[in-house]
Structures are given as structure tokens and as C-alpha cells.
Write a protein that holds these residues in place. Structure first.
Motif, PDB file in Angstrom:
ATOM      1  N   ILE A   4       1.248  -1.314  -0.359  1.00  0.00           N
ATOM      2  CA  ILE A   4       0.150  -0.093  -0.308  1.00  0.00           C
ATOM      3  C   ILE A   4       0.729   1.191   0.203  1.00  0.00           C
ATOM      4  N   PRO A   5       0.841   1.952  -1.149  1.00  0.00           N
ATOM      5  CA  PRO A   5       1.797   3.268  -1.233  1.00  0.00           C
ATOM      6  C   PRO A   5       1.321   4.605  -0.151  1.00  0.00           C
ATOM      7  N   GLY A   6       2.348   4.501   0.634  1.00  0.00           N
ATOM      8  CA  GLY A   6       2.745   5.371   2.617  1.00  0.00           C
ATOM      9  C   GLY A   6       2.293   4.813   3.581  1.00  0.00           C
ATOM     10  N   TRP A   7       2.264   3.414   3.054  1.00  0.00           N
ATOM     11  CA  TRP A   7       2.042   2.372   4.439  1.00  0.00           C
ATOM     12  C   TRP A   7       3.498   3.026   5.382  1.00  0.00           C
ATOM     13  N   GLY A   8       3.862   2.262   4.263  1.00  0.00           N
ATOM     14  CA  GLY A   8       5.784   2.616   5.264  1.00  0.00           C
ATOM     15  C   GLY A   8       6.290   3.826   5.753  1.00  0.00           C
ATOM     16  N   GLN A   9       5.860   4.813   4.727  1.00  0.00           N
ATOM     17  CA  GLN A   9       5.957   6.467   5.835  1.00  0.00           C
ATOM     18  C   GLN A   9       4.826   6.315   6.672  1.00  0.00           C
ATOM     19  N   VAL A  10       3.908   6.162   6.714  1.00  0.00           N
ATOM     20  CA  VAL A  10       3.091   5.861   8.076  1.00  0.00           C
ATOM     21  C   VAL A  10       3.936   4.972   9.537  1.00  0.00           C
ATOM     22  N   TYR A  11       4.374   4.023   8.818  1.00  0.00           N
ATOM     23  CA  TYR A  11       5.466   3.020   9.627  1.00  0.00           C
ATOM     24  C   TYR A  11       6.948   4.032  10.005  1.00  0.00           C
TER      25      TYR A  11
END
Length: 225
Positions: free
Chosen positions: A77-84
Motif C-alpha cells: 500500500i503506497p504510503g504505509w511504509g512512511q506511516v510506519y
């Protein structure tokens, strides 16, 4: 006589050198040197100053942050890693870029399909009222076939470029999540951050050295990182 004195001096030298070492029952030699409490961590030949172990900072690495987990989240999911990684401000930028590229794909695909259908009408049977793109066929009736073909190929090329851009943004945001997580995981945070304010004395500038006082009072602020 001189040979005898020379022999005595050499013998005394070797006896004193032998007494400088003590041999225990196991046969290991104990050198008469000072013990170093803390080994020097600066590599030999380095120009870096030596580190004082007593003043060495204490670090706590974030070993629970896994770069592989961050990149897998972003690939799913794009952006999920940035949220992590707690980089929330990057999520709107990612979805803004993906949204613009998605609209470009839809726009160019629409006109590519339209121009392709019109080209097929011109090469075969003209459309009847109610057929797809009947109105457009009559609208572009006076447009040359070469111009219609160029418009079709331009739409196809722009659609393909938009798809490549979409995939590139998806991949870049996954790489960005991996790099952020790698820095969080590898680099540590010092727990000895401190801040100190103390009075001090400042030397006067060169142009003011003729004044009555050679020094002026000031405030010294010290940050420890």
C-alpha cells in the motif's frame, strides 16, 4: 683490564633486562607495564582525537524498527511504509503524485480509444446513429487521416509514459520508506542530550580594543549532543 670491565657492563645490562620480567609457574611472562583501564578506540594512524571513555555518550538504537517491514508495507500500500516510519507528511505527496498520474492515464486512454475507433471507421464502414463516437466521427470528418493517426499515437505514448510514471512513483516511495527505516534502525539517538547556560567573558573586537575594558560580559550557552 678493559675487556673485563666491558664484560661486567654487558653482564649487568642483561641481568637488569632479565629482572624486568617475572615468569610465573605456568611460564607466561608478566611485563612491568601500566594497565590501561579503558582501551583507546581511535584506530592507529587516524587523525581523529582520542575518545575519553569516561565522557563517551550512551546510545540506544531502535532495534525494533525493521527496514524490510517498511519496504514491504510500501510495496503493498503506497504510503504505509512512511506511516510506519512516522513520516506522515510524505503521504499526501505520494498520493498527490499517484492521483495526478492516474488522471493522466485515464485521460490519455480515453482519447486513444476514441481516435482508434475513428480510424477504424474511416478504414471500414462509417458509423450509424447510436454507434459509439458517432458524434465525434462527424465532428472530425474534415480532419486528415494523418493528423488523426498522429493524435492517436500521441495519446498512446502519453498513456504509456503515465503508467511508467505511476510505477516509478510507487517504487520510489518504497525505496524512500526503506532508506528512512534504515537510518532509524542503524543510527542511534543519544540519551545524554543536555543544555547549559552560564555567564562568561567575551574578548572585545579589534576595532574596540582601545576601550577601557579589555573584556565584556556575556552568556555562554552549551549544547551537548
Amino acid at each position: 683490564m678493559y675487556k673485563f670491565l666491558f664484560f661486567l657492563v654487558v653482564s649487568a645490562f642483561f641481568i637488569s633486562a632479565a629482572q624486568a620480567q617475572v615468569v610465573d609457574s605456568t611460564g607466561s611472562k608478566k611485563s612491568d607495564t601500566l594497565k590501561v583501564k579503558h582501551p583507546v578506540k581511535t584506530p592507529s594512524g587516524s587523525f581523529a582525537p582520542k575518545i575519553d571513555p569516561a565522557k563517551e555518550k550512551i546510545y540506544h538504537p531502535d532495534s525494533t524498527h525493521i527496514p524490510h517491514k517498511a519496504v514491504m508495507h510500501s510495496l503493498m500500500i503506497p504510503g504505509w511504509g512512511q506511516v510506519y516510519n512516522h513520516r506522515w507528511w510524505k503521504v499526501p505527496l505520494i498520493y498527490g503524485g499517484l492521483g495526478l498520474l492516474t488522471s493522466a492515464i485515464i485521460y490519455n486512454q480515453h482519447y486513444y480509444k476514441e481516435y482508434l475507433t475513428l480510424s477504424r471507421y474511416r478504414q471500414g464502414t462509417p458509423p450509424n446513429p447510436g454507434d459509439p463516437y458517432y458524434t465525434e466521427y462527424n465532428l472530425y470528418k474534415d480532419v486528415p487521416d494523418a493528423n488523426l493517426s498522429d493524435a492517436r499515437e500521441n495519446s498512446r505514448r502519453n498513456r504509456d509514459l503515465s503508467i511508467l510514471g505511476f510505477l516509478a512513483v510507487w517504487g520510489i516511495q518504497a525505496i524512500d520508506a526503506y532508506i528512512d527505516a534504515k537510518f532509524i534502525h542503524s543510527y542511534t539517538v543519544d540519551n545524554n542530550l543536555s543544555f547549559k547556560v552560564a555567564p562568561g567573558i567575551i574578548n572585545q573586537p579589534v576595532y574596540a580594543q582601545g576601550a577601557n575594558n579589555a573584556y565584556i560580559p556575556g552568556i555562554k550557552v552549551t549544547f551537548t549532543f
